[in-house]
Design a protein around this motif. Structure first.
Motif, short mmCIF file in Angstrom:
data_model
loop_
_atom_site.label_atom_id
_atom_site.label_comp_id
_atom_site.label_asym_id
_atom_site.label_seq_id
_atom_site.Cartn_x
_atom_site.Cartn_y
_atom_site.Cartn_z
N MET A 1 -2.60 -6.53 -1.21
CA MET A 1 -2.81 -5.68 -0.05
C MET A 1 -1.58 -5.66 0.84
N ARG A 4 1.54 -3.41 0.23
CA ARG A 4 1.48 -1.97 0.48
C ARG A 4 1.99 -1.63 1.87
N THR A 41 -0.06 8.49 2.79
CA THR A 41 -0.12 7.10 2.34
C THR A 41 1.22 6.41 2.55
N SER A 45 2.07 3.32 5.28
CA SER A 45 2.55 2.03 4.78
C SER A 45 3.70 1.47 5.59
N ARG A 70 -3.72 0.78 7.47
CA ARG A 70 -3.71 -0.04 6.25
C ARG A 70 -4.63 0.57 5.19
N GLU A 74 -3.66 2.09 1.43
CA GLU A 74 -4.31 1.60 0.21
C GLU A 74 -5.13 2.67 -0.49
#
Length: 482
Positions: A1, A4, A41, A45, A70, A74
């Motif tokens: 996690m 990312r 995305t 990040s 976050r 993801e």
């Protein structure tokens, strides 16, 4: 996690693509394109997931920004949307029109470190637009009917946010507004190039489909008094905003062609909505072919200058008495206006308007400089002797801010207490006025402010009304999250 995130050192800040000025100047469509999934995305990040999220603390709604960034990084987009709307009744609206450069993004930790802020507003807009597209925005479901009703006066962001929460809690909610569409300044005050109207209309439609009753074209003071509404409902929320324009007090300010910003913007928005607007068609509230001068430095002034460009003005000049660094409006909006051809005269103020009662022909302005700080610590503008200059103008727009209307007088409610500024007095603990069961929220309490503050105030007022009505019904007061 974790892998990312924290990509701000390797991924550059990017905003959605912006249409070229020469293209966007010809219409009132929004100027920014949507993020594609991969870009949203990628930009999410960049968040550093810092231990003290200043973005969240500087958001009036205290949105849980790091967590939904976050989740976006993801690919957990539906969860990210659910979290973003848990604290915000209109995240797609805030994502478009909030001055993020002064709030969340302006206080981002990586912005302070020189890496460029996370594009929080653009991701917020992306998430909610995606949610509407994918059907993640669920219908408004009312709680068990409580047999109590609330009247909300004003269908702007504060009133709509309150109506949503109160209906979810099982109350019968009626929203009254003097305009013929719900949305308040979201519909009539903010131009489509910042907020297209279908974005607002799908929100108000969701409320209506969920059982919120709208009585539009209804003017308190004309169609009913405040006391009439109190007799109809168990509680009343005043959320009318502030609409009275601050005047321009220079010679010639009463001439034809000198107009208030809101009158000008309402006419333009009505026209783009397809309404018949005689004052626009006659040229009174239309900048086409005219030299336009807008006086003021806030976001409303930016809306006016950019509207005038799109209406085909010959020239558009903005006069602001302080410098660019001290203007109250969003610097992002100033940059957009400059790209579109607006001329800014910083440190300049109108001294007089030329022309006569039949037509304004120009503005005599004076150069200013910033002098000693005033009581607030802000440097006061002062005139430079001999600094006069002239600008042609056949339309002058007053964008000097807004003040409340005289509600005790217009609503036949002399008992309603107001402040010396004319705003409604409300208890800071529960947002109730001096009248039992009458609450107030948004700009009518705090003065002209931001949409995000109005949403917060409306949500807080809903919680306060809920506690009040629970107590009134003889049951223990419960928190809003029951």
């Amino acid at each position: 996690m974790a892998e990312r995130m924290l990509k701000f050192t390797t991924v550059a800040r990017r905003t959605p693509e912006k249409r070229a000025a020469e293209e966007r100047n010809g219409d009132f469509h929004e100027i920014y394109a949507d993020f594609i999934d991969a870009k949203a995305t990628e930009q999410a990040s960049r968040c550093s997931q810092c231990g003290v999220p200043y973005c969240q603390t500087h958001c009036p709604l205290h949105n849980n920004i790091p967590d939904w960034l976050r989740m976006t990084a993801e690919g957990r987009l539906e969860e990210a949307y659910a979290l973003s709307q848990a604290t915000n009744s209109m995240p797609e609206v805030c994502g478009r029109i909030c001055p993020q450069d002064r709030l969340c993004e302006g206080n981002c930790v990586i912005e302070q470190s020189g890496h460029g802020t996370v594009t929080i507003g653009s991701v917020e807009r992306y998430l909610t637009d995606k949610a509407w597209e994918m059907g993640w925005v669920k219908p408004l479901v009312a709680g068990p009917e409580r047999g109590q009703s609330i009247g909300v006066v004003g269908a702007g962001p504060a009133g709509l946010a309150a109506a949503e929460k109160l209906r979810e809690q099982g109350y019968a909610v009626t929203v009254y507004d003097r305009h013929d569409r719900a949305g308040g300044l979201l519909i009539y005050g903010i131009p489509g190039f910042k907020l297209e109207k279908d974005v607002v209309e799908r929100r108000t439609s969701r409320l209506a489909e969920g059982g919120v009753e709208f009585k539009l074209g209804f003017e308190v003071g004309k169609d009913a008094t405040l006391e009439d509404l109190r007799s109809r409902h168990d509680a009343v929320l005043i959320a009318v905003g502030v609409y009275a324009a601050r005047d321009l007090t220079v010679p010639g300010s009463g001439d034809k062609g000198v107009v208030a910003a809101l009158d000008y913007l309402i006419a333009s928005n009505k026209k783009t909505l397809g309404d018949d607007v005689p004052a626009y068609d006659s040229g009174e509230l239309n900048a086409e072919g005219k030299d336009v001068v807008v006086v003021g430095g806030g976001d409303t002034a930016m809306d006016c200058v950019r509207t005038a460009i799109r209406q085909g003005a010959t020239s558009v000049t903005c006069l602001y008495r302080r410098d660019k660094a001290n203007m109250p409006g969003s610097l992002r909006e100033v940059a957009n206006a400059e790209e579109e051809g607006v001329t800014f005269e910083w440190l300049a103020a109108p001294r007089a308007l030329s022309g006569d009662a039949n037509a304004v022909t120009g503005v005599r302005a004076i150069r200013m400089r910033l002098g000693a700080p005033d009581a607030s610590g802000r440097r006061s503008p002062e005139e430079i002797p001999g600094g006069d200059f002239d600008r042609p103008a056949q339309l002058v727009v007053k964008a000097l801010g807004f003040e409340p209307e005289n509600l005790p007088q217009t609503w036949s409610a002399p008992e309603l207490k107001t402040t010396r500024w004319g705003t409604v007095k409300a208890d800071v603990r529960n947002q109730m006025t001096n009248l039992d069961g009458v609450f107030a929220a948004g700009d009518i309490v705090r003065g002209a402010s931001l949409v995000v503050w109005a949403i917060k105030d409306g949500r807080d007022a809903a919680d306060a009304i809920h506690r009040y009505l629970k107590a009134k019904a003889g049951a223990p007061a419960l928190i809003a999250a029951e």
